[in-house]
Motif scaffolding. Structure first.
Motif, mmCIF file in Angstrom:
data_model
loop_
_atom_site.group_PDB
_atom_site.id
_atom_site.type_symbol
_atom_site.label_atom_id
_atom_site.label_comp_id
_atom_site.label_asym_id
_atom_site.label_seq_id
_atom_site.Cartn_x
_atom_site.Cartn_y
_atom_site.Cartn_z
ATOM 1 N N GLU A 1 -3.553 0.995 6.717
ATOM 2 C CA GLU A 1 -4.116 1.356 8.041
ATOM 3 C C GLU A 1 -3.337 0.527 8.998
ATOM 4 O O GLU A 1 -3.342 1.244 10.216
ATOM 5 C CB GLU A 1 -5.561 0.973 8.147
ATOM 6 N N CYS B 1 0.896 -1.095 0.030
ATOM 7 C CA CYS B 1 0.177 0.090 -0.046
ATOM 8 C C CYS B 1 0.803 1.174 -0.024
ATOM 9 O O CYS B 1 0.429 2.480 0.195
ATOM 10 C CB CYS B 1 -1.065 0.064 1.176
ATOM 11 N N ARG C 1 -6.518 7.852 -0.325
ATOM 12 C CA ARG C 1 -7.687 8.731 0.121
ATOM 13 C C ARG C 1 -7.787 8.869 1.252
ATOM 14 O O ARG C 1 -8.210 9.778 2.121
ATOM 15 C CB ARG C 1 -8.812 8.242 -0.768
ATOM 16 N N LYS C 2 -7.911 7.445 2.089
ATOM 17 C CA LYS C 2 -8.236 7.314 3.495
ATOM 18 C C LYS C 2 -7.262 8.134 4.247
ATOM 19 O O LYS C 2 -7.313 8.770 5.308
ATOM 20 C CB LYS C 2 -8.361 6.224 4.138
ATOM 21 N N LYS C 3 -5.962 8.141 3.855
ATOM 22 C CA LYS C 3 -4.756 8.701 4.385
ATOM 23 C C LYS C 3 -4.993 10.131 4.385
ATOM 24 O O LYS C 3 -4.220 11.098 4.923
ATOM 25 C CB LYS C 3 -3.524 8.014 4.084
ATOM 26 N N GLU D 1 -7.506 4.004 -2.736
ATOM 27 C CA GLU D 1 -8.449 4.083 -1.850
ATOM 28 C C GLU D 1 -7.616 4.353 -0.571
ATOM 29 O O GLU D 1 -7.998 4.917 0.236
ATOM 30 C CB GLU D 1 -9.304 3.041 -1.780
ATOM 31 N N ALA D 2 -6.818 3.660 -0.335
ATOM 32 C CA ALA D 2 -5.643 3.553 0.916
ATOM 33 C C ALA D 2 -5.259 5.096 0.906
ATOM 34 O O ALA D 2 -5.054 5.623 2.041
ATOM 35 C CB ALA D 2 -4.669 2.651 0.964
ATOM 36 N N GLU E 1 -7.355 -0.119 -4.884
ATOM 37 C CA GLU E 1 -7.230 -0.455 -3.471
ATOM 38 C C GLU E 1 -5.880 0.522 -3.042
ATOM 39 O O GLU E 1 -6.308 1.014 -2.000
ATOM 40 C CB GLU E 1 -6.868 -1.746 -3.317
ATOM 41 N N CYS F 1 -2.701 -4.205 -0.548
ATOM 42 C CA CYS F 1 -3.501 -3.355 -1.900
ATOM 43 C C CYS F 1 -3.025 -4.355 -3.004
ATOM 44 O O CYS F 1 -2.062 -3.874 -3.566
ATOM 45 C CB CYS F 1 -2.947 -2.042 -1.615
ATOM 46 N N TYR G 1 -10.924 13.393 -0.972
ATOM 47 C CA TYR G 1 -10.429 12.993 0.462
ATOM 48 C C TYR G 1 -10.336 14.194 1.256
ATOM 49 O O TYR G 1 -10.510 15.266 0.708
ATOM 50 C CB TYR G 1 -9.188 12.413 0.345
ATOM 51 N N GLN G 2 -10.251 13.813 2.574
ATOM 52 C CA GLN G 2 -10.200 14.963 3.390
ATOM 53 C C GLN G 2 -8.710 15.317 3.966
ATOM 54 O O GLN G 2 -8.139 14.193 4.242
ATOM 55 C CB GLN G 2 -10.947 14.683 4.776
#
Length: 392
Positions: free
Chosen positions: A160, A155, A177-179, A174-175, A171, A166, A232-233
């Protein structure tokens, strides 16, 4: 004594309110015939009009203070982007309470289009938001090398927890984005190189996309938008990773085929249906639609109640060049009104219809009788005066 000599049937005749004259004493005139034909025509027209009113359903409108709370609003959409591929688009929603829905895929369907607006084979999303290949691309899937059963792709620092895998380019994205990381150097990502991520972006650069489906939001001020790049944030900021795409600008030309807030009801008008915006300059743009929601309750004649929303809209477009710091995309800002509208269907009863029919027939015949009598007696008086004038 007279009543005592009458038979029961003769006694009944005493109550006849419509005594008949002998046929020999009735006088038929040409003007009487004209009045009768006109009266019959008027009656036929009024009866037909009354019957059409009887079949029609009227709607009564009332305004009340909206006292509902904690509800959610369903947003139905069918929007076509003429020159922006599906792989670039992200659907997001947020509101003033802080609820944030990023890269919505459940019940959001994306269909690839050519520049003529025709559907082409390729990826589509099912009801769970999972991407799947069409059968026409089976040969393309077969060319992708199979991975060993124990394969665990990296990843690249975005996992996480230790041991997360990943195995696909999505994937990894997405990883990231979450970060809250920007997905920029995809050329160095093994999964993306293996799946031809860069080649896919290049091949789809001249495609369009149809975005259909629905989402639900809280009944409060907020917005949902469709914009290029993965969302993403990052540090409490909403960010779209548009650098990954590598485009100099984004053509946001679009057609809103339909947009509604809630369930449709008879007579509803959605002002954005059929609206088309075309970007005529080689600069990205931000299209904004400011929507005022009006909570609406529609009660049908059979008692069924539909809770939905009407809305009014104003719009604004701004160019989002490299120096403007604006996010290119199509934004829908919504704000519920504190006043609700209650619409109630009502139709006339059979008793009202029959009463109106009797009033029409009786009224027209009465007026026609008065007119006919006036004409008849007027003609007789005039004839007598003329006759007296001749004898004198």
């Amino acid at each position: 004594s007279t009543w005592g000599h009458l038979t029961p049937m003769e006694t009944l005749k005493v109550f006849d309110a419509y005594p008949k004259t002998l046929e020999d004493f009735r006088v038929k005139t040409n003007m009487g015939a004209v009045v009768s034909l006109v009266a019959g025509t008027v009656i036929a027209y009024l009866v037909l009009a009354e019957f059409m009113l009887f079949l029609r359903t009227d709607t009564r409108q009332e305004l009340q203070v909206d006292n509902t709370f904690g509800e959610r609003v369903r947003i139905n959409m069918d929007i076509t982007f003429h020159k922006l591929p599906c792989s670039m688009l992200s659907v997001d929603a947020m509101d003033v309470s802080g609820e944030l829905q990023l890269d919505l895929s459940a019940y959001i369907f994306k269909k690839r289009l050519d520049l003529e607006g025709r559907a082409i084979s390729g990826f589509e999303r099912d009801a769970l938001g999972r991407e799947k290949k069409s059968t026409e691309n089976a040969t393309e899937v077969a060319t992708t090398p199979e991975l060993p059963p124990d394969y665990c792709g990296s990843c690249y620092g975005a996992e996480e927890k230790a041991g997360d895998c990943c195995n696909t380019c999505d994937e990894v994205r997405e990883a990231y984005r979450k970060k809250g990381w920007a997905f920029v150097q995809h050329q160095g990502i093994e999964q993306c190189v293996r799946e031809g991520f860069s080649e896919t972006l290049t091949a789809e650069a001249t495609e369009g996309c149809s975005v259909t489906g629905h989402l639900t939001v809280n009944k409060m001020a907020g917005n949902f938008h469709i914009a290029p790049g993965k969302s993403y944030q990052m540090s409490n900021m909403h960010v779209h990773d548009i650098q990954t795409v590598g485009a100099s600008y984004f053509n946001l030309s679009h057609t809103i085929r339909s947009l509604s807030f809630g369930t449709a009801y008879p007579g509803v008008v959605n002002p954005l249906d059929g609206v088309t915006k075309v970007s005529g300059v080689a600069v990205s743009a931000m299209y904004q639609y400011f929507i005022k929601l009006v909570p609406t309750t529609y009660t049908r004649d059979d008692g069924h109640v539909i809770s939905t929303n009407q809305f009014s809209v104003t719009e604004h477009m701004r160019l989002a060049d490299a120096n403007s710091q604006l996010l290119p995309g199509v934004f829908f800002h919504f704000d519920p009104s504190p006043i609700s509208v209650h619409l109630t269907e009502s139709s006339r009863s059979l008793a009202e219809f029959l009463t109106s029919l009797m009033a029409i027939v009786g009224g027209v015949f009465t007026v026609a009788g008065v007119v006919d009598s006036a004409i008849y007696h007027g003609q007789r008086s005039l004839a007598k005066k003329l006759e007296l004038g001749k004898h004198s």
